[in-house]
Scaffold this motif. Sequence first.
Motif, PDB file in Angstrom:
ATOM      1  N   ASN A 121      42.106  31.435  42.096  1.00  0.00           N
ATOM      2  CA  ASN A 121      42.060  30.717  43.369  1.00  0.00           C
ATOM      3  C   ASN A 121      40.997  29.624  43.367  1.00  0.00           C
ATOM      4  OD1 ASN A 121      44.075  31.697  45.295  1.00  0.00           O
ATOM      5  ND2 ASN A 121      43.169  33.677  44.827  1.00  0.00           N
ATOM      6  N   ILE A 122      39.892  29.871  42.679  1.00  0.00           N
ATOM      7  CA  ILE A 122      38.888  28.817  42.545  1.00  0.00           C
ATOM      8  C   ILE A 122      39.461  27.676  41.700  1.00  0.00           C
ATOM      9  CG2 ILE A 122      36.653  28.265  41.492  1.00  0.00           C
ATOM     10  CD1 ILE A 122      35.710  31.043  42.337  1.00  0.00           C
ATOM     11  N   LYS A 148      41.789  27.068  46.180  1.00  0.00           N
ATOM     12  CA  LYS A 148      42.132  27.823  47.394  1.00  0.00           C
ATOM     13  C   LYS A 148      40.975  28.742  47.775  1.00  0.00           C
ATOM     14  CE  LYS A 148      45.921  30.174  47.529  1.00  0.00           C
ATOM     15  NZ  LYS A 148      47.128  30.872  47.058  1.00  0.00           N
ATOM     16  N   GLN A 149      41.052  29.283  49.006  1.00  0.00           N
ATOM     17  CA  GLN A 149      40.032  30.244  49.448  1.00  0.00           C
ATOM     18  C   GLN A 149      40.201  31.543  48.662  1.00  0.00           C
ATOM     19  OE1 GLN A 149      40.417  31.425  53.544  1.00  0.00           O
ATOM     20  NE2 GLN A 149      38.196  31.332  53.782  1.00  0.00           N
ATOM     21  N   ILE A 150      39.058  32.137  48.238  1.00  0.00           N
ATOM     22  CA  ILE A 150      39.180  33.354  47.444  1.00  0.00           C
ATOM     23  C   ILE A 150      39.488  34.551  48.345  1.00  0.00           C
ATOM     24  CG2 ILE A 150      37.751  32.580  45.522  1.00  0.00           C
ATOM     25  CD1 ILE A 150      35.487  34.322  46.788  1.00  0.00           C
ATOM     26  N   THR A 191      36.194  37.079  54.420  1.00  0.00           N
ATOM     27  CA  THR A 191      37.081  36.421  55.385  1.00  0.00           C
ATOM     28  C   THR A 191      38.407  36.049  54.730  1.00  0.00           C
ATOM     29  OG1 THR A 191      35.061  35.447  56.232  1.00  0.00           O
ATOM     30  CG2 THR A 191      37.110  34.617  57.122  1.00  0.00           C
ATOM     31  N   GLY A 192      38.340  35.644  53.487  1.00  0.00           N
ATOM     32  CA  GLY A 192      39.540  35.183  52.793  1.00  0.00           C
ATOM     33  C   GLY A 192      40.560  36.265  52.537  1.00  0.00           C
ATOM     34  N   ARG A 203      45.022  38.040  55.817  1.00  0.00           N
ATOM     35  CA  ARG A 203      46.205  37.184  55.788  1.00  0.00           C
ATOM     36  C   ARG A 203      47.079  37.473  57.000  1.00  0.00           C
ATOM     37  NH1 ARG A 203      49.032  37.924  50.239  1.00  0.00           N
ATOM     38  NH2 ARG A 203      48.101  39.971  50.487  1.00  0.00           N
TER      39      ARG A 203
END
Lengths: 346, 76
Positions: A316-317, A321-323, A327-328, A331
């Motif tokens: 994701n990095i 994108k957000q990992i 918080t990530g 979904r």
Amino acid sequence: MAQKNSNIVEYGEPVGMLAAQSLGEPGTQMILRAFHFAGIESTIATSGLPRIVELVDARKKPETPITFVYLTGEYKRNVGKAEQALKRVSEVRMGSVVRRVLENFSKGIIKLVLDTQVLKANELTPGQLAQKVAKKLEARTKVDKDGNILVKLKTKKLTEVRSISVKLMKDVVQGVEGAGKAVLQKDAKTDEFYIIAAGSNIGGIMEIEGVDKSRIYTNDVFAMHRQFGIEAARNTLVKELDTTLREQKINVDKRHLMLIADAMTYSGTIKGVGRHGLSGQKQSVFAKAAYEETVKHLVNAAAFSEIDNMRGVTENILVGKQIPLGTGSVRLAIKKEDMQKVKPKK
Amino acid sequence: MSDKDDNDIVPQHALMQAKDAKEVLSEMHLRPENLPKIFSTDPQAAKLGAKPGDIIKIKRHDYGNTYDIYRLVTEE
């Protein structure tokens, strides 16, 4: 209770990374090889960073296997009885009781010159040894007037005689094979005797009379796994990591060690932390490609049409994108029955 | 092996009924393959006569805490 609940780790916390850092940082401060003489067991055993590396890499054989053999009933109180048990455990090889080996190739005779002092210390007689050798080699043996053993072999070939005599030196004449040299110790607190052996054949040691099977313990994680199963191996890992760190006065919370041990024993066997173990099993193609051998992994993935679910941190990095941590990790989802309420626009 | 061969380091293992196992899994929102594994040849699993697909409940005593963990029996 409220205090306890407020300290529980929240969902999405990167516990694995915290555990890795919590063990990694003190590792940089550890002394490579410490010399200390606090007790006999700690002077022989590998300690400090080499020991941690050995455990975390899941080496099949530890550098210094040690087994703690506790005794039952009167064996643990009575010195004489305890020494009896010690003798049955401690491994004595032929090579250590024989001072010199004389081979007569033309006659096919091996003459074993015995070390009387070692023999006496182990309470063995030349006669006993001669019998053992006769049984092992199926050859005729004789004790001469000087207390030496003569072995008459069937063969006279030079190479065969030599290979027999070399093998003979490695034979175990007393004790448990793989138990190593053992010493008797006295526990200062409970006043009982126990044996420390420099080997890890716990299966063999457990068959000896007077050995407490419920308390036998070895620092060889794989030996514990073979004998008692995966959960015992996990507990041994935690205990060994903890004692090694504590020896060096390093405080790492036990829960980090427990997590590491859980991850290492997740698959049912003990896997090391590293490229061939836990890290090598990453699902994501991108995560593998980002580490080593980038082209090989990408080409393989293309050839076998692999799918990357983008669940990990690295991938994701990589794509920005957000990992999926903290918080990530939240979904959006919708219930199946609610889906029906939504009317599609025409 | 008899019970007295049990080592202090081995926590208590118990074979789970299929019904109980299903309940626990649905409570944790897990599929069986998400659980940690134990081989059917593992000394403790063999003692219980566990077959691949069974779930074993383990009572762990850690850090003054007692809790249950579950392992899925698999073939080696």
